[in-house]
Every structure is written in structure tokens, then in C-alpha cells.
Enzyme design. Structure first.
Site, PDB file in Angstrom:
ATOM      1  CE  LYS A 228      41.205  20.538 -14.725  1.00  0.00           C
ATOM      2  NZ  LYS A 228      42.028  21.759 -14.495  1.00  0.00           N
TER       3      LYS A 228
ATOM      4  N   GLY B  95      49.614  17.988  -7.323  1.00  0.00           N
ATOM      5  CA  GLY B  95      49.116  19.336  -7.056  1.00  0.00           C
ATOM      6  C   GLY B  95      49.041  19.626  -5.578  1.00  0.00           C
ATOM      7  CB  SER B  96      47.119  22.174  -3.772  1.00  0.00           C
ATOM      8  OG  SER B  96      45.762  21.905  -4.130  1.00  0.00           O
TER       9      SER B  96
ATOM     10  N   GLY C   4      43.286  20.444  -3.302  1.00  0.00           N
ATOM     11  CA  GLY C   4      42.692  19.905  -4.513  1.00  0.00           C
ATOM     12  C   GLY C   4      42.821  18.401  -4.599  1.00  0.00           C
ATOM     13  N   GLY C   5      43.996  17.877  -4.215  1.00  0.00           N
ATOM     14  CA  GLY C   5      44.205  16.434  -4.273  1.00  0.00           C
ATOM     15  C   GLY C   5      43.328  15.679  -3.305  1.00  0.00           C
TER      16      GLY C   5
ATOM     17  CD  GLU D  30      54.532  14.937  -6.154  1.00  0.00           C
ATOM     18  OE1 GLU D  30      55.119  16.029  -6.033  1.00  0.00           O
ATOM     19  OE2 GLU D  30      54.779  14.128  -7.076  1.00  0.00           O
TER      20      GLU D  30
ATOM     21  CB  CYS E 125      56.922  18.533  -5.573  1.00  0.00           C
ATOM     22  SG  CYS E 125      57.881  17.430  -6.637  1.00  0.00           S
TER      23      CYS E 125
ATOM     24  CD  GLU F   4      54.658  22.229  -0.885  1.00  0.00           C
ATOM     25  OE1 GLU F   4      55.370  22.224  -1.902  1.00  0.00           O
ATOM     26  OE2 GLU F   4      53.640  21.501  -0.766  1.00  0.00           O
TER      27      GLU F   4
END
Length: 509
Positions: free
Chosen positions: A166, A221-222, A225-226, A245, A282, A375
Site C-alpha cells: 500500500k 506509521g501512526s 492508523g496502525g 510499528e 521513529c 510522541e
């Protein structure tokens, strides 16, 4: 309804550059996954897989100038950084080719019958097989190393799993170009183009995670979203592994003795780490525990001077810029939070680096400052000033899981005197990688590397960097009392493939 166009956007101006593709429909996702599923057999031969990965690296290097130019136009990360990242990506592809050649990742174990054991042991032969089609969700901040040809893709292909990627909306043109390079490498070895699918658009991500032929997924990603994809992977009629992650604060503890010895050097090192890549790593240190007092003051002064010399930078897209500015403003508004060097907006499309300070006791009081324990993506860190070891320990006890945790020790503490070993033990439950007297930015591609950590750093105990990343895309299977003639060659007594294995309890190489 016509499919929406996918545009390449210049983060330096916010303007569209060119139409790259169109957003994938459910039918497009289905076609990509089925093509990948049909390509599984072409990856069955380990020698072919290894050769494919090496050719992919060679072809990426050959296309370097064109790829770096496109990546810089879409990410504003700069040619030097991107050239290095592409070199890392090619090294990683070749590293997995070497792992495939060696064969130890198959974990071959053979036990012959033993009637004297309690209970008796039958003939058992175990190894690992690929899961199937892997969905890979590209990251924004590493357009090469964590994207179409990144670690998730390289390790999945090494395991024998086709991939559907994606694409990240921040670098769609680069994604198309890299996919084209990898498909060319596949064709050179007789592997169908479908071995690497590529889809664009938000809806394609949700369609992908729900497709019944997708066997596992990798995401960088975030947290938001994750977690949504992680929950979707678990809610499927047949749940699948989701290796995500999501987010990390990457705490740093500076002991009073270390600050006393080298406050200026630690402050300068912190500045370099937190501003590297405009703070878009990250593993950026987001919370730094620094002692109150004169030594800590010297460290903060050094940090102020070093960060103050950092120029304005462009974030990966304007959405991230908006989130950074909002996050900084929300944190700055908290009681007792100060800004010795205020981070914020630079020009119309840029941001300036800075840091915040807060008494460490505020992070353990009533939860009013919990936002500082989350974060904030961009060039900012929080310096928490502690007044004693117990206060620092109390802050550490409140932290969620992280990718990294770092401690800076004095020479005496590093030599085993004082609390050095005790502090390492305190940090170990917090992170997958514990550093001493260094900075977490920079993740070496090495067999012993671990890039993961307790939730929300990652959703599994696996790593996305290093040789053991291949283990995410495999499952063990054991054959009991199977005739030798029917066994796969990996499990036969004569070891025709020359694999490392454990044979009747003995490790053979």
C-alpha cells in the site's frame, strides 16, 4: 464514480506536481492480491529468491539518480540523506539474499524415533514455511528503507512470500518507480510481475487488510492508523499476524555523574539526534531526563546553542506540519512547561527546531502532563529536570513501550561502579533496544539488530530491521513418521541442500 487521481506533491510548496496513478478500487486490490497469490510458486526455489533480491539491489543502484531525484521532490529529505537511504536499502536486500542462501532461518530440526524416551518419540521433522501473501504499508519518513523495497518487503520476499504494497501518499511517484524496478528484477529470474503488487488510496489499505488471501501484514506509521489496521486484522474471520510499528518516545536518562563529566557533549549530541531529518525519525529522543543543578544547566545551555544553530526544515507534508505545530502549542500551554528555545513555524512551509523543559515531578503527579509522555513527530524534545534518582525512576515507571531507551553514564558507572547495571535493568522492560552513551537515531542493518518494542512501539515481539525480520512471515510445520521419499528436501536425512540444522539434538552446520 470515477477513481480519484493520485498526485505527487512537493512538500516545499504544497503544490501538486503530476498525476501518478488513480486510487485503487476493491476490484483493483483483489486483482493485485490474487496475482501475488498466484506468484507464490515462483519463489519456492531459495536460489531464485536470493538471486532476485540481489538483482533488485543492482537495478535500484543503477536507477539511483532518477530515484533520488523523485524521492527528494516528494519528501524534501535532500539528495545526501536519500542517497544514503537507498544504499542502506540495497544493502538490506543483499543481506536477506545472504540469509536465504545460508538457510538457517528455516530452523530445520530432525529427531529420529526413540522408544526409550518418556513418552516415546516418533520420527519428527520440523521446519518453517512461508505464510503467503504479505500486505506492506509504507512509511512516510523513509521512502526507500521502509517503503516499496524496504525491510518488510525484502524480508517477506526472502521468506518466500509475495507482497502487495500500500503506497504512502507522500511519495506515490517514487513508489511506482521502485515497483517497476523490482518487477524488472523479478522478470529477469522468471518471476511473474504479480509477485510485487502496488495499490494507492486510503480505502485500498482497509481492503487489503481484509482480503482473505492476505496472510500477514507489516506496517510503519501512526498509533491511530496502525491500531485501526491491527484491530481489523484481528477481527477478520481468519485473523492474521499484524506486525506494526506505531509510535515511540525513546526516553533518555542522563545520570548526574554523566552530566558532571560531559554536559556540553551530551547536549550537543542530543541536539544532533533530535533534529536529524527534521526530527522525523521513529527513534528520535522525545523525552530526556536531566538532573537539576549546575551540571544539568550546562547541558541545557549546550542543547540551546546547538539547536539554535539548526536551520529551518521542511516536514514530509503539510498535514504533518500542522500536527507538529498543534502538538507543540498544546504542550507549551501546560503549566510549568517552559520553552528555552521555542519550536514552531519557520516560513510558510517550514518549521524551526526547539525543546521544552518541565520539572520531572510534574510527570508523576496527577496526569495533567501526560501529553508530554506521547510522541510529537518533528524537531522537538522534552527535557525533564529531576531532583533525585527516585524521581527519575518514577517517571520511567510511567512510560509506555518504546523502540529504544538510552542511558548516559559516567566513566565510573560504565565501569560497573554505582548504579549502571541497575539503570540498564530499569530501562530493559521499556524498549527493544537499550543504548549506553549513544543516541538512538540510526538503526544498523545487522543480524543482532532489534527494531521493535513493547506496545505501542510495536504490536508484536518481532523486529522490522535485521536478519530475524524474516521470521515474521513464516510458520513452523512438523512431519511425523513421514516416509523419506515424501519429505521435502529440507527435511531429508542426507541433507541434499546442505542446510544448517539440529539433527538428533546436535547442531550441524
Amino acid at each position: 464514480m470515477a477513481a480519484a487521481p493520485v498526485w505527487s506533491v512537493d512538500p516545499r510548496t504544497g503544490k501538486q506536481r503530476e498525476q501518478v496513478a488513480v486510487e485503487a478500487t476493491a476490484q483493483d486490490v483483489d486483482a493485485a492480491v490474487r496475482a501475488a497469490h498466484d506468484a507464490r510458486g515462483a519463489l519456492a526455489d531459495r536460489a531464485v529468491r536470493a538471486a532476485f533480491l540481489r538483482t533488485a539491489a543492482d537495478r535500484l543502484e543503477a536507477a539511483r539518480d532518477r530515484l533520488v531525484e523523485t524521492a527528494d521532490a516528494e519528501s524534501a529529505l535532500g539528495p545526501a540523506r536519500l542517497t544514503g537511504e537507498l544504499a542502506r536499502t540495497c544493502y538490506q536486500l543483499r543481506a536477506f539474499a545472504g540469509i536465504v542462501d545460508e538457510g538457517a532461518f528455516l530452523d530445520v530440526i530432525i529427531d529420529h524415533p526413540d522408544d526409550s524416551a518418556t513418552p516415546p518419540i516418533p520420527d519428527l521433522r520440523r521446519y518453517k514455511v512461508p505464510l503467503g501473501v504479505v500486505a506492506v504499508y509504507s512509511a512516510s519518513n523513509f521512502p526507500f528503507a521502509f517503503s516499496v523495497a524496504g525491510g518488510d518487503t525484502a524480508s517477506a520476499l526472502g521468506a518466500g512470500c509475495p507482497v502487495v504494497v500500500k503506497a504512502h501518499p507522500d511519495h506515490p511517484a517514487l513508489s511506482e518507480q521502485v515497483a517497476e524496478v523490482l518487477r524488472g528484477a523479478a522478470a529477469e529470474h522468471g518471476i511473474p510481475a504479480g509477485v510485487l503488487g502496488l495499490v494507492h488510496g486510503f480505502r485500498s489499505g482497509t481492503e487489503l487488510i481484509g482480503h482473505p488471501l492476505v496472510a500477514a501484514a507489516g506496517f510503519t506509521g501512526s498509533v491511530r492508523g496502525g491500531r485501526a489496521l491491527f484491530d481489523a486484522a484481528a477481527a477478520r474471520p481468519v485473523p492474521i499476524p499484524f506486525h506494526g510499528e506505531l509510535g515511540s518516545l525513546n526516553p533518555v536518562l542522563v545520570t548526574e555523574a554523566a552530566a558532571g563529566e560531559r554536559a556540553e557533549a551530551i547536549g550537543a549530541g542530543l541536539a544532533g539526534s533530535m533534529t536529524l531529518g527534521v526530527g522525523q525519525f521513529c527513534v528520535k529522543p522525545g523525552l530526556v531526563l536531566v538532573p537539576a543543578g549546575a551540571a544539568g544547566d550546562r547541558l541545557v545551555k549546550s542543547l540551546t546553542d546547538a539547536v539554535g544553530g539548526t536551520g529551518e526544515g521542511v516536514l514530509l507534508d503539510h498535514r504533518m506540519r500542522d500536527n507538529f505545530l498543534a502538538g507543540v502549542a498544546e504542550r507549551t500551554a501546560l503549566p510549568d512547561v517552559e520553552s528555552p528555545l521555542a519550536p514552531g513555524a519557520g516560513g510558510e512551509h517550514t518549521v524551526s527546531a526547539g525543546f521544552l523543559t518541565v520539572p520531572a515531578g510534574k510527570l508523576t503527579a496527577d496526569g495533567a502532563h501526560d501529553l508530554l509522555l506521547e510522541e510529537c513527530f518533528g524537531p522537538v524534545t522534552v527535557v525533564a529536570r529531576y531532583t533525585g534518582e527516585s524521581e527519575a525512576t518514577a517517571v520511567l515507571s510511567r512510560l509506555p513501550g518504546n523502540l529504544t531507551a538510552t542511558v548516559h553514564l559516567s566513566a565510573r558507572e560504565a565501569a560497573g561502579e554505582g548504579r549502571g547495571a541497575e539503570l540498564l535493568a530499569e530501562l530493559t522492560p521499556l524498549a527493544g533496544r537499550v543504548l549506553v552513551d549513544g543516541w538512538p537515531t540510526g538503526v544498523a542493518v545487522a543480524p543482532a539488530q532489534h527494531h521493535g518494542g513493547p506496545y505501542p512501539a510495536t504490536t508484536s515481539t518481532s523486529t522490522s530491521v535485521g536478519g530475524t525480520a524474516v521470521e515474521r512471515w513464516m510458520r513452523p510445520v512438523a512431519y511425523q513418521n513421514a516416509p523419506e521419499a515424501l519429505l521435502p528436501p529440507e527435511l531429508r536425512d542426507d541433507n541434499p541442500l546442505g542446510l544448517p540444522r539440529r539433527y538428533d539434538g546436535r547442531l550441524e552446520r
